[in-house]
Design a protein around this motif. Structure first.
Motif, PDB file in Angstrom:
ATOM      1  N   MET A 160      -6.719   6.648  -8.511  1.00 26.52           N
ATOM      2  CA  MET A 160      -6.611   5.846  -7.287  1.00 26.52           C
ATOM      3  C   MET A 160      -7.617   6.278  -6.226  1.00 26.52           C
ATOM      4  O   MET A 160      -7.973   5.487  -5.353  1.00 26.52           O
ATOM      5  CB  MET A 160      -5.176   5.891  -6.740  1.00 26.52           C
ATOM      6  N   LYS A 161      -8.079   7.527  -6.300  1.00 25.94           N
ATOM      7  CA  LYS A 161      -9.119   7.975  -5.374  1.00 25.94           C
ATOM      8  C   LYS A 161     -10.426   7.240  -5.688  1.00 25.94           C
ATOM      9  O   LYS A 161     -11.148   6.812  -4.792  1.00 25.94           O
ATOM     10  CB  LYS A 161      -9.300   9.489  -5.502  1.00 25.94           C
ATOM     11  N   ASN A 207       0.734   3.968  -2.881  1.00 25.27           N
ATOM     12  CA  ASN A 207       0.293   5.318  -2.503  1.00 25.27           C
ATOM     13  C   ASN A 207       1.377   6.367  -2.699  1.00 25.27           C
ATOM     14  O   ASN A 207       1.078   7.559  -2.785  1.00 25.27           O
ATOM     15  CB  ASN A 207      -0.204   5.334  -1.045  1.00 25.27           C
ATOM     16  N   LEU A 255       0.834  -1.197   0.000  1.00 20.98           N
ATOM     17  CA  LEU A 255       0.000   0.000   0.000  1.00 20.98           C
ATOM     18  C   LEU A 255       0.874   1.255   0.000  1.00 20.98           C
ATOM     19  O   LEU A 255       0.585   2.232  -0.710  1.00 20.98           O
ATOM     20  CB  LEU A 255      -0.900  -0.039   1.242  1.00 20.98           C
ATOM     21  N   HIS A 279     -10.553   4.377  -7.306  1.00 25.52           N
ATOM     22  CA  HIS A 279     -10.300   2.931  -7.249  1.00 25.52           C
ATOM     23  C   HIS A 279      -9.140   2.657  -6.295  1.00 25.52           C
ATOM     24  O   HIS A 279      -8.001   2.502  -6.743  1.00 25.52           O
ATOM     25  CB  HIS A 279      -9.941   2.406  -8.645  1.00 25.52           C
ATOM     26  N   PRO A 280      -9.416   2.578  -5.002  1.00 27.81           N
ATOM     27  CA  PRO A 280      -8.332   2.320  -4.039  1.00 27.81           C
ATOM     28  C   PRO A 280      -7.698   0.949  -4.280  1.00 27.81           C
ATOM     29  O   PRO A 280      -8.380   0.002  -4.681  1.00 27.81           O
ATOM     30  CB  PRO A 280      -9.044   2.343  -2.681  1.00 27.81           C
TER      31      PRO A 280
END
Ligand code: FAD
Length: 106
Positions: free
Chosen positions: A58-59, A39, A35, A61-62
């Motif tokens: 990514m916001k 990130n 992660l 689709h985490p």
């Protein structure tokens, strides 16, 4: 520019290969590290417009770091989002292992 393409190919190679060999049952520590790696990209990836697209993507689709199949699928979908935006063909995500794990190197 050529370096954005070369950087992209190298980065996708690293990310897809790392996902392909990520454990099916990662430890909490491995999940946290994966992660952290993912990130970090929106803040550190050295192509600023790529990084800002990735941040938005990514916001919505985490990352799914629960195991190798889920992670490989998540990454394939994110790569396909970029492919689509650049007008490239979408990759068949059922073929991720064949391309990045089991298949012959290219
Ligand atoms: P690449 O897209 O680099 O793909 C390399 C290989 O991966 C392909 O040959 C294929 O075998 C395989 N592959 C293709 N799609 C998938 C998939 N969905 N899943 C698994 N394997 C696949 N470039 C820009 O111009 N603008 C951007 O905004 C941009 N954002 C990017 C964001 C990130 C996070 C990254 C890593 C790269 C980004 N790039 C961007 C670069 C771009 O994605 C390509 O890497 C670059 O254009 C070179 O493309 P390529 O056709 O050589 O193949």
């Amino acid at each position: 520019p050529a370096d954005v393409e070369q950087l992209g190919r190298a980065t996708w190679t690293f990310l897809h290969t790392t996902a392909a060999y990520y454990p099916e049952r990662p430890t909490l520590n491995q999940r946290a590290n994966m992660l952290g790696l993912l990130n970090a990209l929106p803040s550190l990836y050295p192509c600023s417009h790529c990084a800002s697209h990735l941040a938005g993507n990514m916001k919505d689709h985490p990352p799914d770091v629960s195991g190798r199949v889920a992670l490989s699928r998540w990454l394939c979908e994110r790569h396909n989002d970029v492919n689509e935006r650049l007008g490239k063909d979408k990759f068949d995500c059922a073929k991720t292992d064949e391309r990045w794990k089991d298949g012959p190197n290219d």
